[in-house]
Scaffold this active site. Structure first.
Site, PDB file in Angstrom:
ATOM      1  N   SER A 150       0.882  -1.204  -0.047  1.00 24.34           N
ATOM      2  CA  SER A 150      -0.187   0.003  -0.016  1.00 24.34           C
ATOM      3  C   SER A 150       0.884   1.440   0.142  1.00 24.34           C
ATOM      4  O   SER A 150       2.199   1.121   0.086  1.00 24.34           O
ATOM      5  CB  SER A 150      -1.033   0.090   1.196  1.00 24.34           C
ATOM      6  OG  SER A 150      -0.129   0.007   2.320  1.00 24.34           O
ATOM      7  N   TYR A 151       0.218   2.492  -0.166  1.00 19.83           N
ATOM      8  CA  TYR A 151       0.824   3.565  -0.101  1.00 19.83           C
ATOM      9  C   TYR A 151       1.996   3.875   1.112  1.00 19.83           C
ATOM     10  O   TYR A 151       1.595   3.694   2.183  1.00 19.83           O
ATOM     11  CB  TYR A 151      -0.164   4.628  -0.060  1.00 19.83           C
ATOM     12  CG  TYR A 151       0.669   5.903  -0.383  1.00 19.83           C
ATOM     13  CD1 TYR A 151       1.304   6.411  -1.496  1.00 19.83           C
ATOM     14  CD2 TYR A 151       0.455   7.088   0.595  1.00 19.83           C
ATOM     15  CE1 TYR A 151       1.711   7.728  -1.975  1.00 19.83           C
ATOM     16  CE2 TYR A 151       0.995   8.312   0.197  1.00 19.83           C
ATOM     17  CZ  TYR A 151       1.716   8.768  -1.020  1.00 19.83           C
ATOM     18  OH  TYR A 151       2.367   9.572  -1.214  1.00 19.83           O
ATOM     19  N   PRO A 152       3.288   4.089   0.687  1.00 20.30           N
ATOM     20  CA  PRO A 152       4.226   4.057   1.995  1.00 20.30           C
ATOM     21  C   PRO A 152       4.320   5.257   2.819  1.00 20.30           C
ATOM     22  O   PRO A 152       5.306   5.204   3.521  1.00 20.30           O
ATOM     23  CB  PRO A 152       5.537   3.625   1.310  1.00 20.30           C
ATOM     24  CG  PRO A 152       5.434   4.294  -0.093  1.00 20.30           C
ATOM     25  CD  PRO A 152       3.900   4.213  -0.381  1.00 20.30           C
TER      26      PRO A 152
END
Length: 704
Positions: free
Chosen positions: A328-330
């Site tokens: 997922s978005y880090p």
């Protein structure tokens, strides 16, 4: 109907177009070799077919700068930059990207922004909208909201767009303008001032940044703590008992004493009747708590500490894994999952792995537990988690992906459970304790090797029993200096003090190294960050001016970040934050300029300030007290002065002197040990700090 979609990166545009078109998109080249336009048909919520063009930018389209008349460093006073006009213009070299977006927007009825869903992404989206509306004032604007590059989320974002968040975009504009004005003013001030004095800095830009300098300040502060540390002798009583084939060591309740005579008296009392009595046996179940869901800051800390990957490199790797759809978005501050989060489907994807697949299967077979909730939720993205199974990754990508997976599975497991026993004994009037631990259920520890919980078995003891210790000794020792900052330590301190965001902390660390204010030193499996000469000089110089809130401390930037957050929440206007913050920093600039001689000392100019790669040396006290201190003069604190030798490369190199043993920030005592007067050719006229016995060869007076 035509919809223009714009992503933040070319790779995202390609991936998203493939998902929405089911692999039927057609690529068209543009005048920028990195950018392609992807055309395809797609349906919206009302099932009508629309024509879609997906393209991208490569980050920001625009940047703030001063007009040409303010660009000449020699002719424009840095002070004027606090009030000079600014303009936001297209970044040089990407005009073709702007032209492509404008061209596509002319024939589109709607634009959908597909930039990253964070503060920076909202600002980039607003820049794209400005370009589109310049070409088509009637174009409608929407924004895709997503956290992972997987089919389910991309399709949901396409059918459920939201509005662009202009409050977050305004916060970024405010920060950009402030960083430009403050950074430019102090950078020009520092660079011109030092270049005029030192030829070796003639071509070097001595940059300033309102996040960069507090970051450097943390590094310098810890470095000086180590260098200034003075070891002290201590004494303690050590008790051990051999029983059932093991040695049980007991910890003195006093730990240790700095008074040897007092320790001797207590030890002799214990030895008069060395019969110990067990006064308490306390056994209880204990837990080692599983970790919280993964945030960006935690990813950087663990990555630098256990994976041995720098925070800057780690974030690049995480970004690549995100673009490929594996995680997922880090960039997220959130450490709590929504109640509706689908854990089972993501865990099921990991059952095929030979390393953690069995653990994932156990979770699905009854071991699944709800993850702990942390205290942070940025309302934008979930915690970092795996989204797809990856079996063919290599190098850093494989290591970072493995950590993300193991952390996620650990969060979904149960706490480790153990049985702790604490034995308390009494010898004379002194108390001692021993602790033992037996692990009953490892649970999350089976999949998460980054945590340790060691067992230590104790033999049986009964309350009231008496025994004579096998060993009862009085031992001595010396206090140890603190360690230099590791990258993980620095990330923690920056996060605690509000310096940078989860997405920019690694950038500021990389910047002080790039600017040669600090360096990394790898030793014994750890990466330390140590300041270089110029970095120490700048921090000590600013600290010596006597600001209420020093430029090398986090207070000013933290206050600014707090105001920017209020802009995001709609509680402050962008213009007010800019005005208030500039006023604070302008006052600091004026005071710095008025006290410039405290920043730049004209005597004992240094040899070239270079980032020499000196070998790492164990910490030693900055001032080594002489064995015959009674022969030393007393400083202004009333203490016997410490002896040292100058390390500057001038005519006084190696010359012994006396100074305050506390490395006094306030005590200015200084005296040459050879009896010469403290004035005249080659001597120091002002003693701000002593001759920095840190191996860098320059004290504050020597540095400037």
């Amino acid at each position: 109907m035509k919809v223009l979609c714009v992503a933040e990166k070319p790779s995202l545009a390609k991936t998203i177009s493939q998902i929405l078109s089911n692999g039927t998109s057609r690529a068209r080249p543009t005048k920028n070799k990195y950018i392609k336009n992807y055309d395809f048909s797609c349906t919206l919520n009302d099932s009508r077919a629309v024509q879609v063009t997906m393209t991208s930018v490569i980050g920001h389209l625009m940047a703030y700068d001063f007009p040409p008349e303010y660009q000449n460093w020699q002719q424009v006073s840095p002070l004027t930059l606090f009030d000079a006009p600014t303009e936001k213009h297209i970044i040089r070299g990407i005009e073709a990207i702007r032209d492509n977006i404008a061209k596509e927007a002319r024939n589109a009825e709607q634009i959908m922004i597909w930039t990253d869903c964070d503060r920076e992404g909202e600002n980039i989206g607003s820049e794209i909208v400005d370009v589109c509306r310049g070409a088509n004032s009637k174009i409608k604007v929407s924004r895709a909201k997503f956290s992972a590059i997987i089919s389910q989320q991309i399709r949901h974002a396409w059918h459920s767009p939201v509005d662009l968040d202009y409050r977050q975009a305004n916060a970024v504009d405010a920060r950009s303008e402030l960083d430009l004005r403050i950074g430019a003013a102090f950078t020009r001030f520092q660079t011109l001032g030092l270049q005029n004095l030192f030829s070796e800095l003639n071509k070097k830009v001595i940059s300033y940044g309102s996040c960069q300098f507090p970051t450097l300040g943390f590094v310098v502060d810890q470095y000086l703590k180590v260098q200034n540390f003075v070891e002290e002798n201590f004494w303690k009583i050590y008790i051990a008992l051999e029983r059932d084939g093991s040695i049980v060591e007991f910890q003195w309740a006093r730990n240790h004493l700095f008074d040897r005579l007092a320790c001797v008296v207590i030890y002799e009392k214990c030895m008069e009747n060395p019969m110990a009595t067990v006064v308490d046996v306390n056994s209880k179940e204990v837990k080692k708590w599983k970790p919280y869901p993964l945030t960006t800051v935690e990813l950087q800390k663990i990555g630098s500490r256990y994976l041995r990957i720098s925070s800057d490199r780690l974030m690049n790797v995480a970004e690549e894994l995100y673009v490929k759809g594996f995680i997922s978005y880090p960039r997220t501050e959130t450490d709590q999952f929504d109640k509706q989060f689908d854990f089972r489907s993501l865990i099921e994807k990991q059952t095929q792995d030979s390393r953690w697949g069995d653990f994932a299967t156990r979770l699905l077979s009854g071991g699944l537990r709800t993850p702990r909730n942390g205290s942070h939720n940025d309302q934008a993205h979930p915690p970092i988690h795996p989204t797809l199974y990856a079996s063919d990754l290599t190098g850093d990508e494989q290591r970072v992906y493995e950590f993300v997976v193991r952390r996620f599975l650990a969060c979904c497991s149960d706490h480790a459970v153990g049985h702790e026993t604490i034995i308390e004994i009494k010898l004379w009037e002194e108390k001692f304790t021993a602790k033992g631990l037996v692990i009953l259920a490892r649970n999350y520890l089976d999949v998460y090797p980054y945590d340790r919980w060691g067992e230590s078995n104790l033999p049986n003891f009964q309350k009231g029993e008496m025994f004579i210790p096998t060993t009862c000794e009085m031992r001595d020792g010396r206090t140890s200096p603190p360690e230099y900052l590791t990258e993980a330590d620095l990330i923690s301190i920056m996060d605690q003090n509000g310096i940078g965001t989860d997405a920019t902390i690694h950038v500021h660390i990389a910047k002080i190294i790039e600017r040669e204010y600090a360096r990394k030193d790898n030793r014994n499996g750890k990466t330390y960050i140590l300041p270089l000469d110029l970095g120490i000089a700048l921090v000590e110089g600013y600290d010596s001016i006597g600001f209420d809130k020093s430029l090398s401390k986090p207070f000013l930037r933290r206050e600014m970040e707090s105001k920017l957050k209020m802009v995001c929440e709609g509680r402050q206007k962008k213009e007010d934050v800019i005005k208030d913050s500039l006023s604070m920093y302008k006052d600091m600039y004026i005071k710095t300029n008025e006290n410039v001689q405290k920043l730049i000392q004209l005597e004992n100019r240094p040899n070239p300030v270079q980032p020499t790669r000196r070998p790492f040396q164990p910490s030693t006290p900055r001032f080594q007290p002489s064995a015959a201190q009674s022969d030393h003069p007393k400083c202004q604190c009333g203490l016997y002065a410490a002896s040292n030798k100058t390390r500057s490369l001038g005519i006084n190199h190696g010359r012994p002197y006396f100074t305050c043993p506390k490395a006094g920030k306030k005590c200015t005592f200084f005296q040459w040990a050879d009896g010469a007067p403290n004035s005249g050719s080659g001597t120091r006229r002002t003693h701000t700090t002593s001759d920095n016995s840190s191996g860098n060869g320059l004290s504050l007076v020597d540095k400037f």
